[in-house]
Design a protein around this motif. Structure first.
Motif, short mmCIF file in Angstrom:
data_model
loop_
_atom_site.label_atom_id
_atom_site.label_comp_id
_atom_site.label_asym_id
_atom_site.label_seq_id
_atom_site.Cartn_x
_atom_site.Cartn_y
_atom_site.Cartn_z
N GLN A 58 -14.04 -41.29 53.30
CA GLN A 58 -12.58 -41.31 53.42
C GLN A 58 -11.94 -41.77 52.11
O GLN A 58 -10.96 -41.18 51.65
N THR A 59 -12.50 -42.80 51.50
CA THR A 59 -11.97 -43.30 50.23
C THR A 59 -12.09 -42.25 49.13
O THR A 59 -11.14 -41.99 48.40
N LEU A 60 -13.28 -41.64 49.02
CA LEU A 60 -13.51 -40.64 47.97
C LEU A 60 -12.64 -39.40 48.18
O LEU A 60 -12.15 -38.81 47.21
N ASP A 63 -9.17 -40.27 47.09
CA ASP A 63 -9.07 -40.32 45.63
C ASP A 63 -9.17 -38.94 44.98
O ASP A 63 -9.04 -38.80 43.78
N GLY A 64 -9.46 -37.92 45.79
CA GLY A 64 -9.56 -36.56 45.26
C GLY A 64 -10.91 -36.23 44.66
O GLY A 64 -11.05 -35.23 43.96
N GLU A 84 -13.72 -30.92 41.43
CA GLU A 84 -13.82 -30.91 39.96
C GLU A 84 -13.60 -32.32 39.40
O GLU A 84 -14.26 -32.72 38.46
N LEU A 85 -12.67 -33.05 39.98
CA LEU A 85 -12.43 -34.43 39.56
C LEU A 85 -13.69 -35.28 39.79
O LEU A 85 -14.08 -36.08 38.95
N GLY A 86 -14.33 -35.07 40.93
CA GLY A 86 -15.58 -35.77 41.23
C GLY A 86 -16.69 -35.38 40.28
O GLY A 86 -17.51 -36.22 39.88
N ARG A 87 -16.75 -34.10 39.89
CA ARG A 87 -17.75 -33.66 38.91
C ARG A 87 -17.54 -34.36 37.57
O ARG A 87 -18.50 -34.75 36.90
N GLY A 88 -16.28 -34.53 37.20
CA GLY A 88 -15.98 -35.26 35.97
C GLY A 88 -16.47 -36.70 36.04
O GLY A 88 -17.01 -37.24 35.08
#
Length: 117
Positions: A58-60, A63-64, A84-88
């Motif tokens: 839920q948090t992640l 945060d997008g 994509e933000l998580g991949r970064g």
């Protein structure tokens, strides 16, 4: 507002809190390989409780960094994937994880020595 993680009002402070959770790092690492269903993540991230996995996802997602996709079916299914933000974020975190893996033995040896002293 100062954009400085040392300042309590900095929005990056909240992101740092979320990203520095061991569960967040491990969930992101698992999702960086491929999308997962909830039960697959629970099995892959050994030791995480259902409550903690649900809260971390839920948090992640908030945060997008993670995408939650609900599929049509009976019963409905949910798949989690990295954005994509998580991949970064994983691009930045992976060298840190590699460093931890490479130095874990030395660190635990120092911890044992310190505990005995």
């Amino acid at each position: 507002m100062r954009r400085d993680v040392f300042n309590t009002d900095c929005p990056a402070r909240h992101v740092l809190e979320h990203m520095s959770s061991r569960w967040a790092v491990l969930v992101l690492r698992a999702l960086s390989a491929r999308p997962h269903r909830y039960h697959e993540l629970r099995a892959e991230v050994s030791g995480i409780s259902d409550k903690m996995l649900a809260a971390t996802l839920q948090t992640l997602a908030g945060d997008g960094l993670v995408r939650r996709e609900v599929g049509d079916g009976q019963p409905p299914w949910v798949t989690y994937s990295i954005t994509e933000l998580g991949r970064g974020a994983m691009t930045a975190l992976q060298p840190f994880l590699d460093w931890i893996r490479g130095n874990a033995d030395a660190i635990t040896a120092h911890q044992a020595t310190f505990a005995r002293s």
